[in-house]
Design a protein around this motif. Structure first.
Motif, short mmCIF file in Angstrom:
data_model
loop_
_atom_site.label_atom_id
_atom_site.label_comp_id
_atom_site.label_asym_id
_atom_site.label_seq_id
_atom_site.Cartn_x
_atom_site.Cartn_y
_atom_site.Cartn_z
N GLN A 78 1.13 -0.85 -0.31
CA GLN A 78 -0.18 0.06 -0.16
C GLN A 78 0.98 0.87 -0.51
O GLN A 78 0.12 2.40 -0.57
CB GLN A 78 -1.07 0.23 0.93
CG GLN A 78 -1.88 -0.76 0.88
CD GLN A 78 -3.13 -1.13 1.89
OE1 GLN A 78 -3.61 0.14 2.31
NE2 GLN A 78 -2.86 -2.10 2.57
N LEU A 124 1.50 1.77 -4.00
CA LEU A 124 -0.06 2.25 -4.15
C LEU A 124 -0.40 3.60 -4.11
O LEU A 124 -1.14 4.16 -4.95
CB LEU A 124 -1.01 0.74 -4.22
CG LEU A 124 -2.15 1.16 -5.26
CD1 LEU A 124 -2.19 1.25 -5.53
CD2 LEU A 124 -3.19 0.14 -3.33
N LYS A 125 -0.17 3.81 -2.69
CA LYS A 125 -0.99 5.59 -2.42
C LYS A 125 0.08 6.91 -3.25
O LYS A 125 -0.76 7.76 -3.37
CB LYS A 125 -0.84 5.28 -0.91
CG LYS A 125 -1.92 4.45 -0.56
CD LYS A 125 -2.92 4.36 -0.95
CE LYS A 125 -4.15 3.20 -0.52
NZ LYS A 125 -4.86 3.36 -1.04
N LYS A 133 -0.26 6.57 -6.35
CA LYS A 133 -2.01 7.72 -6.41
C LYS A 133 -2.07 9.14 -6.35
O LYS A 133 -2.60 9.38 -7.42
CB LYS A 133 -2.95 6.80 -5.52
CG LYS A 133 -4.30 7.46 -5.71
CD LYS A 133 -5.02 6.92 -4.22
CE LYS A 133 -6.43 7.84 -3.87
NZ LYS A 133 -7.60 7.15 -3.15
N SER A 192 -8.87 -7.03 -4.16
CA SER A 192 -9.51 -6.21 -4.11
C SER A 192 -8.84 -4.47 -3.70
O SER A 192 -9.11 -3.44 -4.54
CB SER A 192 -10.67 -5.52 -2.59
OG SER A 192 -9.04 -5.52 -1.70
N LEU A 193 -7.59 -4.75 -3.83
CA LEU A 193 -5.80 -3.74 -3.79
C LEU A 193 -6.27 -3.02 -5.54
O LEU A 193 -5.91 -2.41 -5.56
CB LEU A 193 -5.32 -4.01 -3.02
CG LEU A 193 -5.30 -3.58 -1.63
CD1 LEU A 193 -3.49 -4.58 -1.25
CD2 LEU A 193 -5.53 -2.87 -1.39
N SER A 214 -7.92 -3.20 -7.79
CA SER A 214 -9.18 -1.78 -8.15
C SER A 214 -8.65 -0.09 -7.59
O SER A 214 -9.31 0.96 -7.94
CB SER A 214 -10.73 -1.63 -7.39
OG SER A 214 -10.25 -1.18 -6.05
N GLU A 215 -7.93 -0.03 -7.00
CA GLU A 215 -6.92 1.31 -6.25
C GLU A 215 -5.86 1.51 -7.64
O GLU A 215 -5.33 3.04 -6.52
CB GLU A 215 -7.09 1.33 -5.15
CG GLU A 215 -7.63 0.91 -4.24
CD GLU A 215 -7.62 0.53 -2.42
OE1 GLU A 215 -6.48 1.48 -1.78
OE2 GLU A 215 -7.97 -0.13 -1.17
N PRO A 237 -4.46 3.97 -10.40
CA PRO A 237 -4.80 4.20 -10.69
C PRO A 237 -5.07 4.18 -12.53
O PRO A 237 -4.57 3.64 -12.52
CB PRO A 237 -4.05 5.50 -10.44
CG PRO A 237 -3.82 5.59 -9.43
CD PRO A 237 -3.36 4.44 -9.23
N ASP A 269 -5.53 5.91 4.17
CA ASP A 269 -5.34 6.52 2.64
C ASP A 269 -7.58 6.80 3.06
O ASP A 269 -7.76 6.15 1.84
CB ASP A 269 -5.45 5.95 1.07
CG ASP A 269 -5.80 7.13 -0.36
OD1 ASP A 269 -6.02 7.93 0.63
OD2 ASP A 269 -5.83 6.48 -1.01
N HIS A 272 -9.07 -5.40 2.31
CA HIS A 272 -8.92 -4.32 3.00
C HIS A 272 -10.32 -3.39 3.82
O HIS A 272 -10.02 -3.18 4.41
CB HIS A 272 -7.98 -3.58 1.99
CG HIS A 272 -7.20 -1.96 2.88
ND1 HIS A 272 -7.80 -0.73 2.32
CD2 HIS A 272 -6.52 -1.93 4.24
CE1 HIS A 272 -7.02 -0.21 2.80
NE2 HIS A 272 -6.14 -0.88 3.90
N ALA A 273 -10.85 -3.58 2.55
CA ALA A 273 -12.25 -2.68 3.08
C ALA A 273 -12.44 -3.08 4.35
O ALA A 273 -12.94 -2.31 5.54
CB ALA A 273 -12.68 -2.78 1.04
#
Length: 430
Positions: free
Chosen positions: A20, A23-24, A27, A52-53, A55-56, A58, A232, A314-315
């Motif tokens: 993450q 990844l952030k 972003k 699921s990550l 989809s994050e 960009p 985030d 994560h969600a």
């Protein structure tokens, strides 16, 4: 907009906190005038995955992939025995390793220096030398572990004299498990020599903890900057539906070394002394939990209060954090771990639930909790104080006023941290 190449092993669908961080950064970097290009392996072996990550990532991200050879069968052995690979820093207790594990540790430590991704170095250097010239990219960032990626950066720096930032999510030779790799004297010297060369060749060193920065500053004259991990998320709103029970929740792996027997003892005493507390209390452990920890919990008579869940997306983990009454943050009681700042602490802060932290003296977490007032820290020896604090939290819970008055937590939002990174990069470009 100026381009920067980010060389990372962990990328979605990899799971866990390591993926993450970058990844952030990817972003948010474009908002600060930096165009990230990400270089990743085409066929990695990840101990944890979280689809699921994906989809994050960009939509317009430029991702470059190159096939990698790695002895992934070795990683699979360790992932089965210890939940994650050795490169993630998880190793069974010395006394509980069987012969095969000991042999594989020796092979891992002495034949794969600095780690099992070493075979990605030469082909990556060859490919990226051409790619960087074609794309006119003059700045790269390597992030480790695996520290083999820093050796990619080292060679590119030597060959192209580009700007190179080495990001250490964990230490190298001073990480807690390093002395368990059964290194020969010559292997230990190789690790130290490679670490020294990286630290003294990179233009800038980035760490995620204050202790690691201090350790590295003793080894290099290069600038060393702390950019921690972060969250985030929007901070939790007042209408979050909290658990009806007095829940203590730990999100993430809780393996043998992280076994807070003093906490289990305090809870055992409170349950035996207070029937109302016993009826209200629940312990939620979400993620991998070792048999040692489970045995300690059962020995303390807490089994009927325990709720176990395996790794969750994560969600879902965020949802569990926000509903919990108290969030547990636990680290091994060792001087070697005082520089570890678990990524979960930042999402805990965003959840706006009281954090109860147990760990070593002078743990870096203390500095963050003092700055944000997001929780309370205890050493493993502070049983009396810990028990008293739990009673205080329980009293607030019963009165419907168990809250946390935190401050300055926006400093740890991923966007704010990316602004700090972009500022560093632009200093090089001036």
């Amino acid at each position: 907009m100026k381009k920067v190449l980010i060389i990372t092993y962990y990328w979605p669908p990899a799971g866990g906190p390591g993926v993450q961080r970058w990844l952030k950064f990817v972003k948010y970097l474009p908002e600060f005038g930096v165009e990230p290009v990400v270089y990743i392996p085409e066929n990695p072996t990840y101990p944890l995955t979280d689809k699921s990550l994906a989809s994050e990532v960009p939509e317009n991200s430029k991702i470059v992939q190159k096939r990698i050879f790695e002895p992934y069968s070795l990683a699979k052995i360790f992932s089965k025995k210890n939940t994650e690979t050795i490169s993630s820093g998880i190793i069974a207790k010395e006394g509980k390793q069987n012969f095969l594990q000991k042999m594989m540790l020796y092979i891992r430590g002495n034949f794969f220096i600095p780690d099992a991704r070493k075979f990605w170095i030469k082909p990556s250097v060859k490919f990226l030398k051409r790619f960087l010239k074609e794309q006119q990219i003059t700045t790269i960032i390597t992030t480790g572990p695996p520290h083999s990626l820093h050796l990619i950066g080292l060679q590119l720096k030597k060959d192209l004299n580009i700007n190179w930032y080495a990001d250490f999510r964990d230490p190298w030779t001073q990480i807690g498990y390093h002395d368990k790799l059964r290194l020969s004297k010559s292997s230990q010297k190789k690790h130290l020599a490679l670490e020294k060369e990286v630290l003294n060749t990179a233009d800038h060193i980035i760490t995620t903890s204050f202790t690691t920065r201090a350790e590295f500053q003793k080894k290099t004259t290069r600038p060393v900057t702390v950019i921690t991990n972060g969250f985030d998320l929007k901070t939790a709103e007042n209408d979050v539906q909290l658990d009806k029970k007095f829940t203590f929740s730990h999100i993430g792996s809780l393996l043998s070394g992280r076994n807070p027997e003093n906490l289990w003892k305090c809870l055992e005493e409170l349950i035996s002394e207070n029937k109302e507390f016993a009826n209200d209390f629940r312990l939620n452990l979400i993620g991998a939990v070792s048999e040692d920890v489970l045995d300690s919990i059962k020995f303390a008579g807490l089994e009927k209060h325990l709720r176990l869940q395996k790794y969750v997306p994560h969600a879902e983990a965020i949802e569990l954090q926000r509903r919990s009454q108290v969030l547990l943050l636990i680290e091994i009681d060792s001087q070697e771990t005082k520089g570890i700042i678990p990524g979960k602490v930042f999402e805990y802060m965003a959840a706006k639930r009281p954090i109860l932290a147990l760990g070593p003296a002078e743990w870096d977490i203390c500095q963050i909790l003092d700055e944000t007032l997001a929780g309370t820290f205890f050493r493993y020896s502070e049983e009396k104080e810990l028990k008293s604090h739990i009673l205080k939290l329980y009293s607030q819970f019963k009165e419907g006023r168990l809250e946390v008055e935190s401050r300055n937590i926006q400093n740890y939002h991923r966007k704010a941290l990316t602004a700090n990174l972009a500022k560093l990069l632009k200093q090089t470009w001036l």
